[in-house]
Every structure is written in structure tokens, then in C-alpha cells.
Design a protein around this motif. Structure first.
Motif, PDB file in Angstrom:
ATOM      1  N   GLY A 132      29.991  42.183  35.466  1.00 37.17           N
ATOM      2  CA  GLY A 132      31.340  41.892  35.695  1.00 37.17           C
ATOM      3  C   GLY A 132      31.521  40.622  36.256  1.00 37.17           C
ATOM      4  O   GLY A 132      32.421  40.030  36.318  1.00 37.17           O
ATOM      5  N   GLY A 133      30.368  39.962  36.495  1.00 32.90           N
ATOM      6  CA  GLY A 133      30.358  38.786  37.001  1.00 32.90           C
ATOM      7  C   GLY A 133      29.946  37.640  36.122  1.00 32.90           C
ATOM      8  O   GLY A 133      29.434  37.777  34.964  1.00 32.90           O
ATOM      9  N   PRO A 134      30.367  36.238  36.667  1.00 32.88           N
ATOM     10  CA  PRO A 134      29.845  35.087  35.738  1.00 32.88           C
ATOM     11  C   PRO A 134      28.441  35.316  35.390  1.00 32.88           C
ATOM     12  O   PRO A 134      27.676  35.474  36.356  1.00 32.88           O
ATOM     13  N   ALA A 135      28.208  34.855  34.203  1.00 32.15           N
ATOM     14  CA  ALA A 135      26.848  34.913  33.696  1.00 32.15           C
ATOM     15  C   ALA A 135      25.856  33.920  34.510  1.00 32.15           C
ATOM     16  O   ALA A 135      26.354  32.910  35.016  1.00 32.15           O
ATOM     17  N   PRO A 136      24.832  34.381  34.992  1.00 31.12           N
ATOM     18  CA  PRO A 136      23.757  33.955  35.853  1.00 31.12           C
ATOM     19  C   PRO A 136      23.398  32.621  35.036  1.00 31.12           C
ATOM     20  O   PRO A 136      23.465  32.398  34.011  1.00 31.12           O
ATOM     21  N   GLU A 137      22.696  31.680  35.774  1.00 35.52           N
ATOM     22  CA  GLU A 137      22.219  30.292  35.517  1.00 35.52           C
ATOM     23  C   GLU A 137      21.420  30.558  34.299  1.00 35.52           C
ATOM     24  O   GLU A 137      21.428  29.695  33.261  1.00 35.52           O
ATOM     25  N   ASP A 282      42.120  34.215  39.716  1.00 35.32           N
ATOM     26  CA  ASP A 282      41.191  34.517  40.866  1.00 35.32           C
ATOM     27  C   ASP A 282      41.192  33.580  42.082  1.00 35.32           C
ATOM     28  O   ASP A 282      40.444  34.060  43.029  1.00 35.32           O
ATOM     29  N   ARG A 283      41.997  32.565  42.123  1.00 37.24           N
ATOM     30  CA  ARG A 283      42.120  31.755  43.472  1.00 37.24           C
ATOM     31  C   ARG A 283      43.431  32.357  44.135  1.00 37.24           C
ATOM     32  O   ARG A 283      44.251  32.947  43.356  1.00 37.24           O
ATOM     33  N   ASN A 284      43.348  31.942  45.418  1.00 34.88           N
ATOM     34  CA  ASN A 284      44.576  32.297  46.168  1.00 34.88           C
ATOM     35  C   ASN A 284      44.756  31.314  47.245  1.00 34.88           C
ATOM     36  O   ASN A 284      43.810  30.723  47.656  1.00 34.88           O
ATOM     37  N   SER A 371      35.206  40.440  47.140  1.00 36.58           N
ATOM     38  CA  SER A 371      34.507  41.544  47.862  1.00 36.58           C
ATOM     39  C   SER A 371      33.591  41.881  46.681  1.00 36.58           C
ATOM     40  O   SER A 371      33.836  41.745  45.479  1.00 36.58           O
ATOM     41  N   ASP A 372      32.915  43.446  47.067  1.00 44.20           N
ATOM     42  CA  ASP A 372      32.078  43.813  46.124  1.00 44.20           C
ATOM     43  C   ASP A 372      32.797  44.716  45.268  1.00 44.20           C
ATOM     44  O   ASP A 372      32.485  45.513  44.403  1.00 44.20           O
ATOM     45  N   HIS A 373      34.415  44.657  45.366  1.00 46.86           N
ATOM     46  CA  HIS A 373      34.959  45.652  44.257  1.00 46.86           C
ATOM     47  C   HIS A 373      34.922  45.211  42.855  1.00 46.86           C
ATOM     48  O   HIS A 373      35.368  45.869  42.071  1.00 46.86           O
ATOM     49  N   VAL A 374      34.663  43.862  42.715  1.00 46.32           N
ATOM     50  CA  VAL A 374      34.573  43.120  41.436  1.00 46.32           C
ATOM     51  C   VAL A 374      33.528  42.236  41.470  1.00 46.32           C
ATOM     52  O   VAL A 374      32.909  42.211  42.631  1.00 46.32           O
ATOM     53  N   ARG A 375      33.357  41.611  40.402  1.00 43.82           N
ATOM     54  CA  ARG A 375      32.199  40.206  40.629  1.00 43.82           C
ATOM     55  C   ARG A 375      32.755  39.085  40.547  1.00 43.82           C
ATOM     56  O   ARG A 375      32.155  38.251  39.812  1.00 43.82           O
ATOM     57  N   GLU A 376      34.124  38.990  40.643  1.00 45.87           N
ATOM     58  CA  GLU A 376      34.728  37.667  40.570  1.00 45.87           C
ATOM     59  C   GLU A 376      35.523  37.337  41.807  1.00 45.87           C
ATOM     60  O   GLU A 376      35.990  38.560  42.654  1.00 45.87           O
ATOM     61  N   LYS A 377      36.106  36.178  42.212  1.00 45.92           N
ATOM     62  CA  LYS A 377      37.220  35.992  43.074  1.00 45.92           C
ATOM     63  C   LYS A 377      38.269  36.553  42.753  1.00 45.92           C
ATOM     64  O   LYS A 377      38.497  36.785  41.529  1.00 45.92           O
TER      65      LYS A 377
END
Ligand code: G16
Length: 544
Positions: A132-137, A282-284, A371-377
Motif C-alpha cells: 500500500g506504500g509508495p514504490a521503493p527506490e 495525504d497532507r494535513n 501510522s501503520d494503519h496504511v502506508r501513506e501519510k
């Protein structure tokens, strides 16, 4: 299914930045430009054939045609099923939630985040992995390499999919499901936070809120969660219709671009909590009545108080912050006796730490917390975190933050951005700065003695990969620090970011304007980096 192989040539400029590929819409509208990049994504993946892919975006201009193009490429490349957010909408955190919930092999998110939208403005595309997170480098580098060598892409014939109607469709052999963009995410928020506690407070006005969706993707999510599930009055959510050009506004939740919200939070009619989110949700930004919470402080306050909230009652495994983020959270971690990791800028660097269970909360100075609930801010998650915290503590935002400063000290913090610089001039500035690093340690200035100066390099403790050249750190006595780096998200020229912080432990001195408290360091940064000399600028374009 008609699979068509189209000959193409590399563009040479498809290197993903801090978060995916961001360019002007007109660049993406060139024949084959989007197709090349999407094919380069598929060519960089091993295990997507027959699998589920998630697709959605922030609804900005070019979202809809791009989505149809990607569906055709996905079908021709053998994807089994695509879950599309209704109307082509999925906030970035909701996309992360959906990828994880339905076991997708990844997702393609169409967004240029906080950058402006519209035919003359920006578009973007990024790939998120199965976690669920941004692709790694290593994946983004493979995508870039492919984009430099591409000679053909595969697409499918057939008409357009109706992405506004929920339900099933097909592109050739590939199943398409248009899903409700909000429900899965809203359900997850309801599990993490105490809706029973918040609802009576919000619906009666004992706890009041103004959430600015900035004409961007969070409008529908805020209506469902804040208004319908939590019962806040309708006027609590403003600019709640996602518009293709964000109404001409700049969907970046900071003091400069959320001016109406900021004015309201400084008026007699200010609610208890003010908040805004960005283009893709994703920002706040968090504000209290007449009070601004820096993102770095927000992360530290969250870490110190997490155990008061149901989703985090078991405590935190650890925390992480990006390198330029203030060290306020480090002090909290120290007191809690948990690890604190310092990563390069970019949410992708938190992924391994989250997957390995090394951290529970993480955040960045660039208005990102998660947090660890997803893999994005996650913008709305942060708003709910703060609402829940205010409900539990029965205090104002200012009271919570000032009490935090008294206990842990205040890390005065500011970021100065110099936007739209000549790229050569910006590179020359950074080169000169790097060349002068060895001479800096030991020098004394009005702002204090320089203890250490380096170019930040990160070794991922999970997979051992190293990322170097991640920004200049100048550490001074008194836990003061100057950081300089070039942004990786802009689409025209270069943006120099200068981050400045200093710890103030004396409560009597914690009430100053940060620009005043940090003035010696601000002057020193200009002096050391020769900002005026290299760029011709006498002042930053944006101060946050
Ligand atoms: C992206 C990244 C963040 C990063 C921010 C600013 O955010 O996901 O990790 O902090 O850009 O990056 P830079 O300083 O390189 O411009 P977003 O919200 O734009 O996706």
C-alpha cells in the motif's frame, strides 16, 4: 481482446521524483508520454499478471482520460482485475487502504498532490506496491531505466469504461470493478478512533471544527466521516467539492495557501480545531483557536498522547521522522524509551520500518503524519487523531501544545522555500555548500558554534539499502540545526528548501514568533549557503 503493440521512443525525462512522476499536464498530453511511463511501470514489476490492481486519483484535470488509457494498458499487459474508485477518485491514503484490504499487487495513483491543477498546471502518476506504500527506490529506479529504453507499449482496443457507475465491467479479459471510494477508508477510521466519544461533542457543538478540503479529493471523505458518521454541522466542512482545477486555488494546506481558514481560526468565530488537507488527501495542517501547530510539533504531540486513543492504546513500537523534520519527536521517543528513526524526505522511506513493525507513527515537516494503519501519510486520519485527542483531554489545541512544550521543550521551527529558481544556480549553490562542508565544523557564529556538518546518508535498517545525498545538515550547539536541500516535487525550475530549528527549554521563552526566535540561524543559513548571491533572491517565496 484486441491487443495492439505500439512502437514508441523514450522521452528521457521520466525519472520519478520524491513522490512519482510530476509534470505539467501538457507534458503528459504528448502522444505516448503517459503510455510510455505506464508500460515502464508494468515492465518493472514481476508479479502483476492475473492480479488485482487499484486505480484512482485526486480528480484533477486529465485524471479521467489518463485513467481510461491506463485501463487499456493494464488489460493488454495481463492484469487480472482493476478496482477503480468511483468517478476516478481515490485519495492517496484511501488507495493505500484499498490495496491492503483487497490484497492487490499494487496501485496506480494519479495525482500531483499539493501542486495546482488544470490544463496549464500539474499532473502526476505514482505506483504503490502491495504493502500500500509508495514504490521503493529500487522500483522507481527500474521504472526510470525502462522509460529510457522503451521501444513499444501494449494497449487494448475497445470503448471507455463508465467509471461513474458502481459495479462490474470488462476490458477484454480484465475485470474492472468501480468501487465506492469512501466506505473502506471511513470504516477503517471508525475502528481507529472513538467515534462514540466524539459524536455527541461534535453534534452538540461542544467541540467545533472547520475542515477545509481545498476543492480537492477529501471533500467526499470529510462529508461521510465528519458530517454523516460524526454528526458535525454541515458548515464544519468547507470547499468540499473536488474540482478539476481546485477552483484555481493551490491545494497545499499551509499558512500561505489556506488563507481563509487561517483567518477564520484567528477570528472571534474560531472553532476549536481548524484543519486542511491537500490535493490527494495525504497532507494535513492543524490549527487551534488563534494557534498554528507546526507539523513537527503535531507529530511529537501525537506520539506523546497516542496511548489515549483506542487504535494506539497498546503503545508505540517506535517512531520515525524525515531528516528535515524537527527533532521534537526524538525527545518524546527518548522519554517513552522507544526507537526514533531519521529517514530521508519521502514517505517511501517509512515503508520498510512500518512493514517490519519497527514504528507505529511517523511524520514529516511537509504537513504529513501517519501510522501503520496504511502506508501513506493521511490527512483526515490526522484530523481525527486531533479531534479524538481534544475530546479525551477536554483541552484546547493551544493548551495541549503549550503543555507539551513545557514538558519536552519547544523546538522552534521554520521552513523557507525559494521557488522557481534557475536549476543551474540552485545546483551551483548546493555544490558550493557541499564543497565547504569540511571547513564548517568548529566555526563560531552569533547563532552558535557549528558542531557537525554533513550530507545526509541513510542506511535502511531493514533491507540494508543506502540512499545518499539526501540534504545538507548543519548541527549547532544548543540543539540548533540548519538543513538545506532541493525539492524533488516541483515541476518548474528548482526549489531550495531551508529548514531551521532550535530547542528552547525555558517555558518563559517559548512564546516567541519563530521568525524572531530563529533570526540568527536564518541569517547564518543565508551567509553559509550564499542564497542571495547564488539565486539573486532577497527573501523566500513561502515561509511555513
Ligand atoms: C511528497 C512526499 C513527501 C515529501 C514531500 C515534499 O509529498 O511524499 O514525503 O516530504 O513530497 O518533498 P520535497 O521537499 O522533495 O518537495 P506529497 O504530499 O507531495 O506527495
Amino acid at each position: 481482446m484486441d491487443i495492439i503493440t505500439v512502437k514508441t521512443r523514450p522521452f528521457g525525462d521520466q525519472r520519478p521524483g520524491t513522490s512519482g512522476l510530476r509534470k505539467k499536464v501538457k507534458v503528459f498530453q504528448q502522444p505516448n508520454y503517459l503510455e510510455n511511463f505506464v508500460q515502464s511501470i508494468f515492465d518493472a514489476l514481476d508479479d502483476y499478471r492475473g492480479q488485482t490492481l487499484v486505480l484512482g486519483g485526486d480528480g484533477r484535470y486529465f485524471n479521467r482520460p489518463a485513467l481510461q488509457t491506463i485501463l487499456r494498458l493494464a488489460a493488454a499487459n495481463g492484469v487480472g482485475r482493476v478496482l477503480v474508485g468511483q468517478g476516478g477518485i481515490l485519495s492517496t491514503p484511501a488507495a493505500s487502504c484499498v490495496i491492503r484490504k483487497y490484497g492487490a499487487c499494487g496501485g496506480i495513483i494519479l495525482s500531483a498532490s499539493h501542486n495546482p491543477g488544470g490544463p496549464e498546471a500539474d499532473f502526476g502518476i505514482k505506483f504503490n506496491a502491495a504493502n500500500g506504500g509508495p514504490a521503493p527506490e529500487k522500483t522507481t529506479q527500474a521504472i526510470y531505466r525502462n522509460s529510457l529504453e522503451i521501444s513499444r507499449y501494449r494497449t487494448a482496443g475497445g470503448g471507455e469504461i463508465d467509471i461513474d457507475r458502481l459495479g462490474a465491467a470488462r476490458v477484454g479479459d480484465m475485470a474492472v470493478e468501480v468501487i465506492d471510494a469512501v466506505t473502506d477508508y471511513a470504516d477503517m477510521m471508525q475502528q481507529l478512533f472513538d467515534f462514540e466519544l466524539m459524536r455527541p461533542l461534535l453534534s452538540s457543538g461542544r467541540l467545533s471544527l472547520c475542515f477545509d478540503a481545498m476543492n480537492a479529493v477529501t471533500g467526499p471523505y470529510a462529508r461521510e466521516i465528519l458530517l454523516r458518521r460524526l454528526g458535525a454541522p454541515a458548515a464544519s466542512v468547507i470547499r468540499d467539492q473536488p474540482l478539476e482545477d481546485f477552483g484555481g486555488a493551490h491545494p497545499d494546506p499551509n499558512l500561505a495557501h489556506a488563507g481563509d481558514l487561517v483567518a477564520r481560526m484567528h477570528s472571534d468565530a474560531a472553532p476549536d480545531l481548524g484543519a486542511a488537507s491537500d490535493g490527494d488527501g495525504d497532507r494535513n495542517m492543524i490549527l487551534g483557536n488563534g494557534f498554528y501547530v507546526t507539523p513537527s510539533d503535531s507529530l511529537a504531540v501525537m506520539a506523546a498522547n497516542a496511548q489515549l486513543l483506542p487504535g494506539y492504546a497498546a503503545g508505540l513500537a517506535g517512531v520515525a521522522r524525515s531528516m528535515p523534520t524537527s527533532r521534537a519527536v526524538d525527545r518524546v521517543a527518548g522519554e517513552l524509551g522507544i526507537p526514533c528513526f531519521e529517514t530521508p524526505t519521502g514517505w517511501k522511506f517509512f515503508g520498510n520500518l512500518l512493514d517490519a513493525g519497527k514504528i507505529t507513527l511517523c511524520g514529516e515537516e511537509s504537513f504529513g503524519t501517519g501510522s501503520d494503519h496504511v502506508r501513506e501519510k493521511d490527512g483526515l486520519w490526522a484530523v481525527l487523531f486531533w479531534l479524538n485527542l481534544l475530546a479525551v483531554r477536554g483541552e484546547s489545541v493551544a493548551q495541549v501544545v503549550r503543555a507539551h512544550w513545557r514538558r519536552f521543550g519547544r523546538n522552534y521551527y521554520t521552513r523557507h522555500d525559494y521557488e522557481g529558481l534557475d536549476t543551474g544556480a540552485a545546483a551551483a549553490l548546493m555544490d558550493a555548500l557541499k564543497a565547504g562542508l569540511p571547513q564548517l565544523a568548529g566555526q563560531r557564529f552569533a547563532a552558535g558554534e557549528i558542531l557537525q556538518a554533513d550530507d545526509f546518508s541513510y542506511r535502511d535498517p531493514v533491507d540494508g539499502s543506502t540512499s545518499s545525498g539526501q540534504g545538507i545538515r548543519i548541527m549547532l550547539a544548543g540543539e540548533a540545526r540548519i538543513v538545506l536541500r532541493l525539492s524533488g516535487t516541483g515541476t518548474s525550475g528548482a526549489t531550495l528548501r531551508v529548514y531551521i530549528e532550535k530547542l528552547e527549554s525555558d517555558p518563559a521563552l517559548q512564546g516567541q514568533d519563530p521568525q524572531v526566535a530563529l533570526q540568527d540561524l536564518i541569517a547564518l543559513a543565508d551567509n553559509i549557503a550564499g542564497i542571495g548571491r547564488h539565486t539573486g533572491r532577497s527573501a523566500p517565496s513561502v515561509i511555513t
